[in-house]
Design a protein around this motif. Structure first.
Motif, mmCIF file in Angstrom:
data_model
loop_
_atom_site.group_PDB
_atom_site.id
_atom_site.type_symbol
_atom_site.label_atom_id
_atom_site.label_comp_id
_atom_site.label_asym_id
_atom_site.label_seq_id
_atom_site.Cartn_x
_atom_site.Cartn_y
_atom_site.Cartn_z
ATOM 1 N N LYS A 66 0.834 -1.207 0.000
ATOM 2 C CA LYS A 66 0.000 0.000 0.000
ATOM 3 C C LYS A 66 0.863 1.249 0.000
ATOM 4 O O LYS A 66 0.562 2.220 -0.681
ATOM 5 C CB LYS A 66 -0.945 -0.015 1.189
ATOM 6 C CG LYS A 66 -2.028 -1.078 1.070
ATOM 7 C CD LYS A 66 -2.818 -1.217 2.347
ATOM 8 C CE LYS A 66 -3.738 -0.055 2.562
ATOM 9 N NZ LYS A 66 -4.643 -0.251 3.705
ATOM 10 N N GLN A 67 1.976 1.209 0.733
ATOM 11 C CA GLN A 67 2.877 2.359 0.760
ATOM 12 C C GLN A 67 3.510 2.582 -0.598
ATOM 13 O O GLN A 67 3.613 3.704 -1.067
ATOM 14 C CB GLN A 67 3.950 2.165 1.836
ATOM 15 C CG GLN A 67 3.400 2.236 3.236
ATOM 16 C CD GLN A 67 4.413 1.834 4.302
ATOM 17 O OE1 GLN A 67 5.450 1.254 3.987
ATOM 18 N NE2 GLN A 67 4.097 2.129 5.546
ATOM 19 N N CYS A 68 3.923 1.497 -1.254
ATOM 20 C CA CYS A 68 4.502 1.612 -2.600
ATOM 21 C C CYS A 68 3.487 2.146 -3.587
ATOM 22 O O CYS A 68 3.793 2.971 -4.425
ATOM 23 C CB CYS A 68 5.014 0.255 -3.077
ATOM 24 S SG CYS A 68 6.505 -0.284 -2.236
ATOM 25 N N ALA A 69 2.261 1.664 -3.483
ATOM 26 C CA ALA A 69 1.211 2.103 -4.409
ATOM 27 C C ALA A 69 0.885 3.574 -4.202
ATOM 28 O O ALA A 69 0.568 4.286 -5.149
ATOM 29 C CB ALA A 69 -0.038 1.253 -4.231
ATOM 30 N N GLY A 70 0.996 4.042 -2.975
ATOM 31 C CA GLY A 70 0.716 5.434 -2.679
ATOM 32 C C GLY A 70 1.761 6.381 -3.250
ATOM 33 O O GLY A 70 1.527 7.566 -3.405
#
Length: 69
Positions: free
Chosen positions: A63-67
């Motif tokens: 989720k952090q990477c996607a953000g």
């Protein structure tokens, strides 16, 4: 869910035998028997997965990477 899928897929294939079937369902339909049946009967599927504490922990970095995009 599986008996309903069996009847539905049988009805579709009796009229359109060469049609590719894709089932989309929410997480309460996501179970090993349903997944196994779909795979054994050439039915594609997209099934939701209910969030759990373990799933949230494991997906945090994704989720952090996607953000970042």
């Amino acid at each position: 869910m599986r008996p309903h899928l069996q009847r539905l897929v049988r009805a579709i294939r009796s009229n359109w035998p060469n049609t590719r079937i894709l089932i989309r369902a929410d997480s309460h339909y996501c179970s090993p028997p349903v997944i196994d049946w779909c795979r054994a009967n050439a039915v594609d599927f997209i099934l939701g997965v209910a969030p759990t504490t373990t799933l949230r922990k494991r997906s945090r970095s994704w989720k952090q990477c996607a953000g970042a995009f």
